[in-house]
Design an enzyme around this catalytic site. Sequence first.
Site, PDB file in Angstrom:
ATOM      1  N   GLU A  51       7.582  55.703  34.781  1.00 58.30           N
ATOM      2  CA  GLU A  51       7.859  54.403  34.735  1.00 58.30           C
ATOM      3  C   GLU A  51       9.389  54.115  34.321  1.00 58.30           C
ATOM      4  O   GLU A  51       9.907  54.757  33.070  1.00 58.30           O
ATOM      5  CB  GLU A  51       7.070  53.338  33.514  1.00 58.30           C
ATOM      6  CG  GLU A  51       5.634  53.223  34.034  1.00 58.30           C
ATOM      7  CD  GLU A  51       5.062  52.749  32.978  1.00 58.30           C
ATOM      8  OE1 GLU A  51       3.788  51.843  33.241  1.00 58.30           O
ATOM      9  OE2 GLU A  51       5.430  52.459  31.667  1.00 58.30           O
ATOM     10  N   ASP A  62       9.251  44.838  23.388  1.00 60.60           N
ATOM     11  CA  ASP A  62       9.534  46.283  22.956  1.00 60.60           C
ATOM     12  C   ASP A  62       9.875  46.482  21.457  1.00 60.60           C
ATOM     13  O   ASP A  62      10.335  45.420  20.752  1.00 60.60           O
ATOM     14  CB  ASP A  62      10.757  47.012  23.517  1.00 60.60           C
ATOM     15  CG  ASP A  62      10.355  46.972  25.054  1.00 60.60           C
ATOM     16  OD1 ASP A  62       9.226  47.683  25.201  1.00 60.60           O
ATOM     17  OD2 ASP A  62      11.027  46.498  26.066  1.00 60.60           O
ATOM     18  N   TYR A 177      -2.452  47.742  33.421  1.00 57.84           N
ATOM     19  CA  TYR A 177      -1.924  48.456  32.711  1.00 57.84           C
ATOM     20  C   TYR A 177      -2.600  47.597  31.321  1.00 57.84           C
ATOM     21  O   TYR A 177      -2.519  46.424  31.306  1.00 57.84           O
ATOM     22  CB  TYR A 177      -0.290  47.966  32.447  1.00 57.84           C
ATOM     23  CG  TYR A 177       0.272  48.745  31.429  1.00 57.84           C
ATOM     24  CD1 TYR A 177      -0.073  48.544  30.194  1.00 57.84           C
ATOM     25  CD2 TYR A 177       1.468  49.650  31.805  1.00 57.84           C
ATOM     26  CE1 TYR A 177       0.529  49.164  29.074  1.00 57.84           C
ATOM     27  CE2 TYR A 177       2.135  50.284  30.552  1.00 57.84           C
ATOM     28  CZ  TYR A 177       1.717  49.969  29.488  1.00 57.84           C
ATOM     29  OH  TYR A 177       2.591  50.419  28.337  1.00 57.84           O
TER      30      TYR A 177
END
Length: 271
Positions: A51, A62, A177
Amino acid sequence: MKLSAIYNALVPFHFESKPSLVAYLTCGDPDLATTREVILAAIEAGASIIELGVPFSDPLADGPVIQRASERALKHGTSLEHVLKLAAEIREHSQSVGLVVFSYLNPILRMGLPKFCHVARHAGIDGILITDLPIEESAEYLREARKNDLATIFLAAPTSTDQRLKQIAEVSTGFIYAISRTGVTGERQQMSSDARGLVKRIRRFSKLPIAVGFGISTPAQFAAVGKFAEAGVVGSAIVHVIEQNPAREAASVSEFMRQLSALSSQLSARK
């Protein structure tokens, strides 16, 4: 046959071991030359998919490790164009590894969706994951991605309703995912118990491979994923290794990933 069934049959990624290793890196951290070296080391160590993280100024999904990596990469001027050029270089070295652009929407919109998808495909990219693009606003993205034979990968969370998971399954190609827990990315001492339940729910709506990410940071956690999913995504732990080992990033990442791959192989051999 529904269009979703046709697209779901197109799986450009190969998960030969269980779990297969999906490695996330923030491109340009600490610089593009090092990122290239680390990626090649990761492929050699057994990563099935890379990725390619596009650094962004406001990475809301994040945790602090990847936030710091984005800051370092942006200080060196790393852009989406640089990431796509790097992808083309990686593709020259490896035809089999899966390459996914992992980005927030803003850098892609700045380039333009049609141009981005066209350039990405010619660079050897297999799929795209846009973290902050909701399904309801994805029509143009889906159209341009499919026009260029790019897999469209979406995030599924433990808080997603069954209706939402069904929608995700209908527009996803390549793999899905599954976020192992709510919150931001980051290393964790223990794997969330939500992951197994989420994967089980997703399988009610899709036959696509499922990769579990967010919080996988140890070989034991990675091996555990193989009991219920096709792949494990390791991101913050790899970025942290890079941060903690200046001047020998590639060697350190390779050593860490070989530990992950070794446990994966042992797990597969027992089945």
